[in-house]
Design an enzyme around this catalytic site. Sequence first.
Site, PDB file in Angstrom:
ATOM      1  NE  ARG A 127      -4.036  -1.912   2.198  1.00 55.38           N
ATOM      2  CZ  ARG A 127      -4.160  -3.115   3.257  1.00 55.38           C
ATOM      3  NH1 ARG A 127      -3.551  -1.667   3.894  1.00 55.38           N
ATOM      4  NH2 ARG A 127      -5.883  -3.215   3.094  1.00 55.38           N
ATOM      5  CE  LYS A 161      -0.569  13.984 -15.017  1.00 53.59           C
ATOM      6  NZ  LYS A 161      -0.567  13.571 -16.582  1.00 53.59           N
ATOM      7  CD  GLU A 214       7.915  15.863 -23.536  1.00 54.86           C
ATOM      8  OE1 GLU A 214       7.056  17.295 -23.399  1.00 54.86           O
ATOM      9  OE2 GLU A 214       6.887  15.204 -23.584  1.00 54.86           O
ATOM     10  CE  LYS A 229       5.121  17.215 -15.920  1.00 65.90           C
ATOM     11  NZ  LYS A 229       5.964  15.547 -15.912  1.00 65.90           N
ATOM     12  CD  GLU A 263      -3.266  16.761 -16.917  1.00 70.76           C
ATOM     13  OE1 GLU A 263      -3.249  16.619 -18.092  1.00 70.76           O
ATOM     14  OE2 GLU A 263      -2.281  15.152 -16.531  1.00 70.76           O
ATOM     15  NE  ARG A 267       0.678  17.150 -13.752  1.00 68.71           N
ATOM     16  CZ  ARG A 267       0.985  16.188 -13.012  1.00 68.71           C
ATOM     17  NH1 ARG A 267       0.715  16.045 -11.632  1.00 68.71           N
ATOM     18  NH2 ARG A 267       2.480  15.671 -13.575  1.00 68.71           N
ATOM     19  CG  ASN A 308      -1.393  16.191 -20.942  1.00 68.97           C
ATOM     20  OD1 ASN A 308      -0.959  15.776 -21.029  1.00 68.97           O
ATOM     21  ND2 ASN A 308      -2.170  17.119 -20.475  1.00 68.97           N
ATOM     22  CG  HIS A 329       2.365  15.060 -24.731  1.00 68.21           C
ATOM     23  ND1 HIS A 329       2.913  16.080 -24.963  1.00 68.21           N
ATOM     24  CD2 HIS A 329       2.545  14.550 -24.011  1.00 68.21           C
ATOM     25  CE1 HIS A 329       4.367  15.917 -24.592  1.00 68.21           C
ATOM     26  NE2 HIS A 329       4.530  14.786 -23.986  1.00 68.21           N
ATOM     27  CG  HIS A 348       0.376   9.922 -25.791  1.00 64.46           C
ATOM     28  ND1 HIS A 348      -0.286  10.569 -24.142  1.00 64.46           N
ATOM     29  CD2 HIS A 348       1.597   9.987 -25.241  1.00 64.46           C
ATOM     30  CE1 HIS A 348       1.041  11.253 -23.484  1.00 64.46           C
ATOM     31  NE2 HIS A 348       1.878  10.634 -23.993  1.00 64.46           N
ATOM     32  CG  HIS A 400       7.008  10.841 -25.124  1.00 61.55           C
ATOM     33  ND1 HIS A 400       5.420  10.793 -24.688  1.00 61.55           N
ATOM     34  CD2 HIS A 400       7.490  11.906 -24.671  1.00 61.55           C
ATOM     35  CE1 HIS A 400       5.537  11.340 -24.563  1.00 61.55           C
ATOM     36  NE2 HIS A 400       6.273  12.087 -24.576  1.00 61.55           N
TER      37      HIS A 400
END
Length: 338
Positions: A107, A129, A171, A213, A223, A227, A231, A234, A238, A248
């Site tokens: 956990r 993330k 990026e 960032k 998000e 935030r 993207n 992206h 993606h 990427h």
Amino acid sequence: MEKIIKFSNASTHFYFDSSFKQVTKIADKKALVVITDENIFKAHPATFKGLNTIVLKPGEAYKVQATVDEVINTLISMEADRKTVLVGVGGGVITDLTGYIASVYMRGIRFGFVPTSILALIDASIGGKNGIDVDRYKNLVGIIRQPSFILHDVSFLQSLPQNEWENGFAEIIKHACIKDAAMFRQLQQESLSTYQKDKKKLSSLIRRNALIKTKVVQKDEFEKGDRRLLNLGHTLGHALEKEYELMHGQAVAIGTTYACHISEQLTGFSQTAAVVALLEQYQLPTYASFDKQKVFNGLKMDKKREQKEMNFVLLNKIGQGVVKPIAMKQLEKIINKL
């Protein structure tokens, strides 16, 4: 240089311009379990001497539940407990897996990152993330949980292949487009080879991007608003990345190019040529022919979609990104015309 960044329910210690040797000062050596991949392990064998290390196969193809199960079984056999600290040494795949595994094992145990690629240093390791891919959907399963530390040791970049340098600069250019016009101008005056040769310039650029960032994430950790700006490129990127097995950064560069064109239609953006020229200056792809319908179908499962709308990141001008909801029907038309 150490900097503590506070998030809503955790703090991350950043060790900029540091050395991997510091890891045993941050956490007790006996409690450490390092997760890395075969490429990094082979390139830096002396680095991992005397440390409990789990070595994974490299690549996005292994960022899946089967790898998670395998690592958890290894942790059980090592008798890892709640005092264990996982340290992901690698690129975005390793940081994603390490954060995810540490969040679900018992956990939740402590974890930290030593990013070894430009992409991981300025993007993948920051923001909490952590996730895995399911089928062709990137990061569909995951969690937002902050690492307790991120350590930067740029000596790992010596073994980085050329295409991984280019990958990371996609990026960096994205950050400049959404948040930092001055950095955009700085990038225009430099080149990839300058940064590869000048460690001081590179460290300063990496720190600047990491802080862009972190500031965005601090304001909007889960998000809900700002935030989403991260993207840029992206959403389409993606979908292209999975459909055509691109790196990427390549996919983000192509996605950014088309996001500029969509911005022309929806925000009156007028600097597409400058963005395209900068991407090309850093050896990144811009225009590509692709199956529009296939890519749109992949896009439908994007996490930024909310029912019949997609939250799409556009540019007002260089240095100022904006999120606009676009109806899926309208987006389909726009993509078919690209």
